[in-house]
Scaffold this motif. Structure first.
Motif, PDB file in Angstrom:
ATOM      1  N   SER A   1      62.854 113.585  84.828  1.00 19.46           N
ATOM      2  CA  SER A   1      63.871 114.407  83.939  1.00 19.46           C
ATOM      3  C   SER A   1      64.578 115.501  84.012  1.00 19.46           C
ATOM      4  O   SER A   1      65.381 115.903  83.916  1.00 19.46           O
ATOM      5  CB  SER A   1      63.216 114.578  82.359  1.00 19.46           C
ATOM      6  OG  SER A   1      61.977 115.402  82.740  1.00 19.46           O
TER       7      SER A   1
ATOM      8  N   THR B   1      72.704 103.198  82.125  1.00 21.02           N
ATOM      9  CA  THR B   1      72.593 104.727  82.960  1.00 21.02           C
ATOM     10  C   THR B   1      72.721 106.051  81.725  1.00 21.02           C
ATOM     11  O   THR B   1      72.195 106.780  81.859  1.00 21.02           O
ATOM     12  CB  THR B   1      72.958 105.007  84.231  1.00 21.02           C
ATOM     13  OG1 THR B   1      74.476 104.894  84.373  1.00 21.02           O
ATOM     14  CG2 THR B   1      72.019 104.782  86.038  1.00 21.02           C
TER      15      THR B   1
ATOM     16  N   LEU C   1      71.553 104.476  78.747  1.00 20.72           N
ATOM     17  CA  LEU C   1      70.449 104.761  77.816  1.00 20.72           C
ATOM     18  C   LEU C   1      69.572 105.842  77.958  1.00 20.72           C
ATOM     19  O   LEU C   1      69.028 107.133  78.998  1.00 20.72           O
ATOM     20  CB  LEU C   1      70.295 103.616  77.898  1.00 20.72           C
ATOM     21  CG  LEU C   1      70.563 102.120  77.441  1.00 20.72           C
ATOM     22  CD1 LEU C   1      69.363 101.061  78.057  1.00 20.72           C
ATOM     23  CD2 LEU C   1      70.728 102.111  76.248  1.00 20.72           C
ATOM     24  N   PRO C   2      68.688 106.401  77.030  1.00 22.25           N
ATOM     25  CA  PRO C   2      67.383 106.999  77.279  1.00 22.25           C
ATOM     26  C   PRO C   2      66.930 107.040  78.539  1.00 22.25           C
ATOM     27  O   PRO C   2      66.559 105.699  78.482  1.00 22.25           O
ATOM     28  CB  PRO C   2      66.999 107.154  76.291  1.00 22.25           C
ATOM     29  CG  PRO C   2      67.825 106.635  74.931  1.00 22.25           C
ATOM     30  CD  PRO C   2      68.604 105.950  75.543  1.00 22.25           C
TER      31      PRO C   2
ATOM     32  N   TRP D   1      63.516 107.070  79.215  1.00 25.20           N
ATOM     33  CA  TRP D   1      62.516 106.455  78.795  1.00 25.20           C
ATOM     34  C   TRP D   1      62.935 105.020  79.194  1.00 25.20           C
ATOM     35  O   TRP D   1      61.990 103.689  79.585  1.00 25.20           O
ATOM     36  CB  TRP D   1      61.811 106.822  77.661  1.00 25.20           C
ATOM     37  CG  TRP D   1      62.203 106.273  76.451  1.00 25.20           C
ATOM     38  CD1 TRP D   1      63.091 107.274  75.704  1.00 25.20           C
ATOM     39  CD2 TRP D   1      62.300 105.321  75.552  1.00 25.20           C
ATOM     40  NE1 TRP D   1      63.923 106.587  74.763  1.00 25.20           N
ATOM     41  CE2 TRP D   1      63.145 105.585  74.851  1.00 25.20           C
ATOM     42  CE3 TRP D   1      62.038 104.047  75.556  1.00 25.20           C
ATOM     43  CZ2 TRP D   1      63.297 104.648  73.375  1.00 25.20           C
ATOM     44  CZ3 TRP D   1      61.939 103.075  75.036  1.00 25.20           C
ATOM     45  CH2 TRP D   1      62.872 103.600  73.462  1.00 25.20           C
ATOM     46  N   CYS D   2      63.908 104.306  78.234  1.00 28.31           N
ATOM     47  CA  CYS D   2      64.306 103.217  78.341  1.00 28.31           C
ATOM     48  C   CYS D   2      64.727 102.703  79.537  1.00 28.31           C
ATOM     49  O   CYS D   2      64.801 101.207  79.887  1.00 28.31           O
ATOM     50  CB  CYS D   2      65.863 103.196  76.960  1.00 28.31           C
ATOM     51  SG  CYS D   2      66.022 101.824  76.759  1.00 28.31           S
ATOM     52  N   GLN D   3      65.472 103.064  80.485  1.00 31.84           N
ATOM     53  CA  GLN D   3      65.877 103.187  82.054  1.00 31.84           C
ATOM     54  C   GLN D   3      64.383 102.733  82.363  1.00 31.84           C
ATOM     55  O   GLN D   3      64.540 101.719  83.346  1.00 31.84           O
ATOM     56  CB  GLN D   3      66.625 103.990  81.867  1.00 31.84           C
ATOM     57  CG  GLN D   3      67.755 104.466  81.705  1.00 31.84           C
ATOM     58  CD  GLN D   3      68.367 105.410  82.293  1.00 31.84           C
ATOM     59  OE1 GLN D   3      68.575 105.453  83.415  1.00 31.84           O
ATOM     60  NE2 GLN D   3      69.558 106.224  81.871  1.00 31.84           N
TER      61      GLN D   3
ATOM     62  N   LEU E   1      61.691 102.078  81.197  1.00 31.89           N
ATOM     63  CA  LEU E   1      60.970 100.675  80.776  1.00 31.89           C
ATOM     64  C   LEU E   1      61.875  99.789  81.127  1.00 31.89           C
ATOM     65  O   LEU E   1      61.096  98.656  81.633  1.00 31.89           O
ATOM     66  CB  LEU E   1      61.961 100.155  79.603  1.00 31.89           C
ATOM     67  CG  LEU E   1      60.637  99.222  78.288  1.00 31.89           C
ATOM     68  CD1 LEU E   1      59.105  99.369  79.187  1.00 31.89           C
ATOM     69  CD2 LEU E   1      61.263  99.419  76.945  1.00 31.89           C
ATOM     70  N   ILE E   2      63.170  99.289  81.546  1.00 33.70           N
ATOM     71  CA  ILE E   2      63.809  98.086  81.913  1.00 33.70           C
ATOM     72  C   ILE E   2      63.658  97.703  83.838  1.00 33.70           C
ATOM     73  O   ILE E   2      63.296  96.941  84.097  1.00 33.70           O
ATOM     74  CB  ILE E   2      65.551  98.096  82.557  1.00 33.70           C
ATOM     75  CG1 ILE E   2      65.296  98.198  80.285  1.00 33.70           C
ATOM     76  CG2 ILE E   2      66.077  97.520  82.384  1.00 33.70           C
ATOM     77  CD1 ILE E   2      67.431  99.572  80.635  1.00 33.70           C
TER      78      ILE E   2
ATOM     79  N   THR F   1      70.526 100.212  90.315  1.00 35.45           N
ATOM     80  CA  THR F   1      70.024 100.976  89.514  1.00 35.45           C
ATOM     81  C   THR F   1      69.456 102.185  90.480  1.00 35.45           C
ATOM     82  O   THR F   1      69.720 101.565  91.873  1.00 35.45           O
ATOM     83  CB  THR F   1      68.239 100.176  89.320  1.00 35.45           C
ATOM     84  OG1 THR F   1      68.780  98.750  88.589  1.00 35.45           O
ATOM     85  CG2 THR F   1      67.129 100.820  88.339  1.00 35.45           C
TER      86      THR F   1
ATOM     87  N   TRP G   1      58.245 104.538  89.050  1.00 31.15           N
ATOM     88  CA  TRP G   1      57.830 103.353  88.058  1.00 31.15           C
ATOM     89  C   TRP G   1      56.274 103.356  89.709  1.00 31.15           C
ATOM     90  O   TRP G   1      55.407 102.892  89.076  1.00 31.15           O
ATOM     91  CB  TRP G   1      58.404 102.570  87.857  1.00 31.15           C
ATOM     92  CG  TRP G   1      57.310 101.360  87.964  1.00 31.15           C
ATOM     93  CD1 TRP G   1      57.963  99.931  88.423  1.00 31.15           C
ATOM     94  CD2 TRP G   1      56.751 101.441  86.425  1.00 31.15           C
ATOM     95  NE1 TRP G   1      56.509  99.898  87.150  1.00 31.15           N
ATOM     96  CE2 TRP G   1      55.508 100.176  86.229  1.00 31.15           C
ATOM     97  CE3 TRP G   1      56.313 102.070  85.282  1.00 31.15           C
ATOM     98  CZ2 TRP G   1      55.123  99.599  85.420  1.00 31.15           C
ATOM     99  CZ3 TRP G   1      55.253 102.065  84.435  1.00 31.15           C
ATOM    100  CH2 TRP G   1      55.155 100.899  84.273  1.00 31.15           C
TER     101      TRP G   1
END
Length: 298
Positions: A30, A107, A109-110, A112-114, A116-117, A181, A189
């Motif tokens: 972040s 990109t 999206l928040p 954490w959501c990215q 998660l994807i 991505t 990840w």
């Protein structure tokens, strides 16, 4: 060791160590900090803590002893962690070639959501290829060194043929690359997953309670390493057990595996690192020669 410390290790080691290292990596992401080498170093901190806790509270005392595998597994660990970082670096370079108009990764999206994807795409890829590796002979030969371990402990998570590791993650990485991505998400990840795999294969007596049915931790994953191959076709998930529930490969055993209940029924698997790298190709060659013999064709 007193009961209070046992309780703390059993119930808080995974949330604190895995949660702490994952949170550290996500914070770094972040802040826009470079993932190399800090992501790898954070993962190493998590792995070392798992290794230390194994000595304090082992699941099986006999699994603490060297089984002529420590040096081999250390080489697997070093090579495969290097491959992970190299893959992330290559993805970063290739991602620059994807035209902006073709980038479909959300990109906006928040963060954490990215993440998660990325996790879901890679996890489904790993599940699918892992399951195929138990049914397709040539894939099984590449996967076999991972299952040849006669004990489960913190380094088993990276006991993988590097070619098989690439094949397992390949489909998911191709999808993510095609979407444009950001490589930092993928590298983060992979770093988080590295710490999880140390827990998943650890010789640590810990528990997640009912969450053992959601996250593929040692309590459920040990059944996947059962020596009886026909009983080991369960719990293929690398991180989530969602896919195992969805495709009916989930198994929640309540008893504990014995000391000698993991590994392969065939006891002729090599233990040296170079031999483990060469063994799959030798077995493929032997299988091909067997199919081509006159008796096999008749």
């Amino acid at each position: 060791m007193n009961n209070c410390l046992r309780f703390m290790i059993r119930w808080f080691s995974y949330p604190v160590i895995f949660g702490g290292t994952a949170g550290w990596m996500i914070w770094q992401l972040s802040e826009g900090l470079p993932y190399w080498p800090s992501t790898a170093l954070i993962a190493v901190v998590g792995i070392i803590l798992v290794a230390m806790l194994e000595r304090l509270q082992p699941f099986r005392q006999s699994w603490l002893a060297d089984h002529h595998d420590t040096l081999t597994d250390l080489l697997h660990l070093i090579v495969n962690l290097s491959v992970i970082q190299f893959t992330a670096a290559v993805l970063a370079r290739l991602g620059d070639w994807v035209p902006d108009a073709a980038r479909t990764f959300p990109t906006d999206l928040p963060l954490w959501c990215q993440l998660l994807i990325v996790a879901m795409v890679l996890d489904l890829s790993l599940y699918g290829m892992h399951r195929l590796s138990h049914y397709v002979p040539w894939l099984w030969h590449l996967h076999e060194p991972h299952h040849s371990a006669e004990r489960l402990y913190w380094m088993n998570g990276e006991r993988r043929h590097p070619l098989h590791a690439a094949i397992m993650a390949g489909p998911g990485l191709l999808v993510l690359f095609a979407m444009g991505t950001p490589s930092s998400l993928v590298a983060t990840w992979f770093g988080i997953l590295t710490v999880h795999l140390a827990f998943q294969h650890s010789n640590l007596d810990y528990s997640l309670g009912w969450m053992r049915n959601v996250i593929s931790v040692a309590e459920t994953h040990r059944w996947h390493h059962k020596r009886e191959f026909e009983d080991a076709q369960v719990n293929f998930g690398e991180f989530l057990l969602l896919w195992d529930h969805l495709f009916r490969t989930f198994y929640a055993g309540t008893d504990k595996l014995g000391d000698a209940q993991v590994g392969l029924q065939e006891r002729d698997s090599p233990t040296a690192y170079r031999a483990q790298l060469a063994a799959p190709f030798k077995r493929m060659s032997q299988a091909r020669r067997t199919r081509n013999t006159p008796s096999a064709r008749s």
